[in-house]
Write a protein that holds these residues in place. Sequence first.
Motif, mmCIF file in Angstrom:
data_model
loop_
_atom_site.group_PDB
_atom_site.id
_atom_site.type_symbol
_atom_site.label_atom_id
_atom_site.label_comp_id
_atom_site.label_asym_id
_atom_site.label_seq_id
_atom_site.Cartn_x
_atom_site.Cartn_y
_atom_site.Cartn_z
ATOM 1 N N UNK A 14 0.801 -1.234 0.045
ATOM 2 C CA UNK A 14 -0.068 0.048 -0.064
ATOM 3 C C UNK A 14 0.971 1.103 -0.068
ATOM 4 N N UNK A 15 0.691 2.181 -1.011
ATOM 5 C CA UNK A 15 1.364 3.437 -1.147
ATOM 6 C C UNK A 15 0.546 4.710 -1.087
ATOM 7 N N UNK A 16 0.483 5.386 -0.025
ATOM 8 C CA UNK A 16 -0.394 6.600 0.459
ATOM 9 C C UNK A 16 0.048 7.867 -0.116
ATOM 10 N N UNK A 17 -0.898 8.615 -0.558
ATOM 11 C CA UNK A 17 -0.604 9.838 -1.093
ATOM 12 C C UNK A 17 -1.564 10.889 -0.315
ATOM 13 N N UNK A 18 -0.915 11.876 0.253
ATOM 14 C CA UNK A 18 -1.817 12.805 1.412
ATOM 15 C C UNK A 18 -0.929 14.091 1.323
ATOM 16 N N UNK A 63 1.147 14.986 -10.278
ATOM 17 C CA UNK A 63 1.940 14.287 -9.268
ATOM 18 C C UNK A 63 1.719 12.899 -8.958
ATOM 19 N N UNK A 64 0.216 12.915 -9.004
ATOM 20 C CA UNK A 64 -0.151 11.420 -8.852
ATOM 21 C C UNK A 64 0.071 10.700 -9.882
ATOM 22 N N UNK A 65 -0.059 10.870 -11.034
ATOM 23 C CA UNK A 65 0.343 10.288 -12.495
ATOM 24 C C UNK A 65 1.723 9.695 -12.197
ATOM 25 N N UNK A 66 2.638 10.997 -12.101
ATOM 26 C CA UNK A 66 3.997 10.587 -11.767
ATOM 27 C C UNK A 66 4.167 9.535 -10.924
ATOM 28 N N UNK A 67 3.717 9.544 -9.728
ATOM 29 C CA UNK A 67 3.952 8.516 -8.618
ATOM 30 C C UNK A 67 3.700 7.076 -9.039
ATOM 31 N N UNK A 68 2.401 7.326 -9.862
ATOM 32 C CA UNK A 68 1.813 5.856 -10.232
ATOM 33 C C UNK A 68 2.763 5.039 -11.248
ATOM 34 N N UNK A 69 3.033 5.888 -11.983
ATOM 35 C CA UNK A 69 4.083 5.544 -13.074
ATOM 36 C C UNK A 69 5.294 4.919 -12.341
ATOM 37 N N UNK A 70 6.108 5.832 -11.539
ATOM 38 C CA UNK A 70 7.273 5.339 -11.081
ATOM 39 C C UNK A 70 7.227 4.217 -10.171
ATOM 40 N N UNK A 71 6.015 3.951 -9.488
ATOM 41 C CA UNK A 71 5.860 2.795 -8.574
ATOM 42 C C UNK A 71 5.174 1.802 -9.355
ATOM 43 N N UNK A 72 5.086 2.050 -10.691
ATOM 44 C CA UNK A 72 4.393 0.735 -11.403
ATOM 45 C C UNK A 72 3.087 0.167 -10.670
ATOM 46 N N UNK A 73 2.112 0.786 -10.198
ATOM 47 C CA UNK A 73 1.068 0.392 -9.460
ATOM 48 C C UNK A 73 0.098 -0.255 -10.359
ATOM 49 N N UNK A 74 -0.457 -1.318 -9.622
ATOM 50 C CA UNK A 74 -1.563 -1.902 -10.230
ATOM 51 C C UNK A 74 -3.061 -1.297 -10.106
ATOM 52 N N UNK A 75 -3.265 -0.825 -9.302
ATOM 53 C CA UNK A 75 -4.299 -0.045 -8.950
ATOM 54 C C UNK A 75 -4.199 1.407 -8.223
#
Length: 407
Positions: free
Chosen positions: A30-34, A58-70
Amino acid sequence: MHTKLKVLILAGGYDQIALIQEFKNRGYYTILIDYYPNPPAKNYADFHYQASTLDIDAVKRIAIEEDVDLITTACTDQALLTVSKVSEEIKLPCYISHDKALKVTNKMYMKKIMKDTGIPTANHIEVSNASEVNFSNFKFPLVIKPADCNSSKGVIKVHSQEEALKVIEYALSISRSHTAIIEDFIEGIEVSVDAFISRGKADILLITESEKIKNTNGFTIIKSKYPVRISSDITNQIESIVQSICNSFNLIEGPLLVQMLIYKDKIYVIEFSARMGGGSKYKLIEVLTGFNIMKAYVDLVTGTEPTIEHAMKYNFAHLNYCYVSEGVFNKIVGIDELMNRDIISEFFKYKMEGTFIEKAETSSDRVAGYLITASTMEELISKEKIANNNLKILSDDDVDIMRHDLI
């Protein structure tokens, strides 16, 4: 290197703790953004990024860098727009499209569709410039609200044109789309309707009355009350309107929160959102009906069809919210004793110790909340008095700054 599935969760308030725990139970990283450095859910997530949930880039950049599934969120309104937008852009699954999310999070689009499809709502106009407003079709008092903000921020009742113009400027300044809504003020009982949609059909889980702070021009909720004293005809109307919302906005799956005003035999929809209610409504639903809406929601966003079964377990319940006078929140005392005596069924802490709190104007200002359940109204009132008299919220100099007068 993590081999677990990764989920990016937007917003780290108290309610998101349950969301994080539900994902962890299923083996997710779990990765949290706040935006805040130490939000309540931070210590429950595997990693925390300090960034705004409304910053799509910023959210898009983090999602791509972390290679999230959801990417997901729960119990919060505007972050849903970010979830849908970023999920769409990087081709991740999401139960709601960006177009639908925009229509259910921006009151300008929402009100237009409601008006076009016959869903009852207050007489209103949308404005983007205070100087161009024509008040001739309105009678004061009026309600002014930004088109797209969380937690009743900027929602204010006004009594004159001079006052209205100032409030409109403020609403425009905090609106992301620089749009405000002006609408008739309607007296009546405000109810909150929690539902879950499956294959296009809305299943109503709970109807509660929302009690607000009295004698103010704001709309801050201090209590959710069950049951609501309404007729079977009104209940049927509510069910019909909720289903009409699903049909008009093409909502197929997921949670739905609808806020309504009941005046005599008429119902007006204030607003709604394709999400669970905030302020621990997920736990209120679970305790009162046995339905774990957070689990059902995570089932939905992870690709499993939720099972929706519920039945009322208590006759009476109040979910009370605690606000404070200005001060630094240091600690809460009296909770353990109240829980041990079965006065309080559940307790929720929304603010972290050390937080400076300057006002009690929106729901985001509440420090804590507690749930009381009972078999009779007399038992409920007795428990509520005991809780209000014994619960204390202390400042950093050990002064009780809790607003006991609200309950």
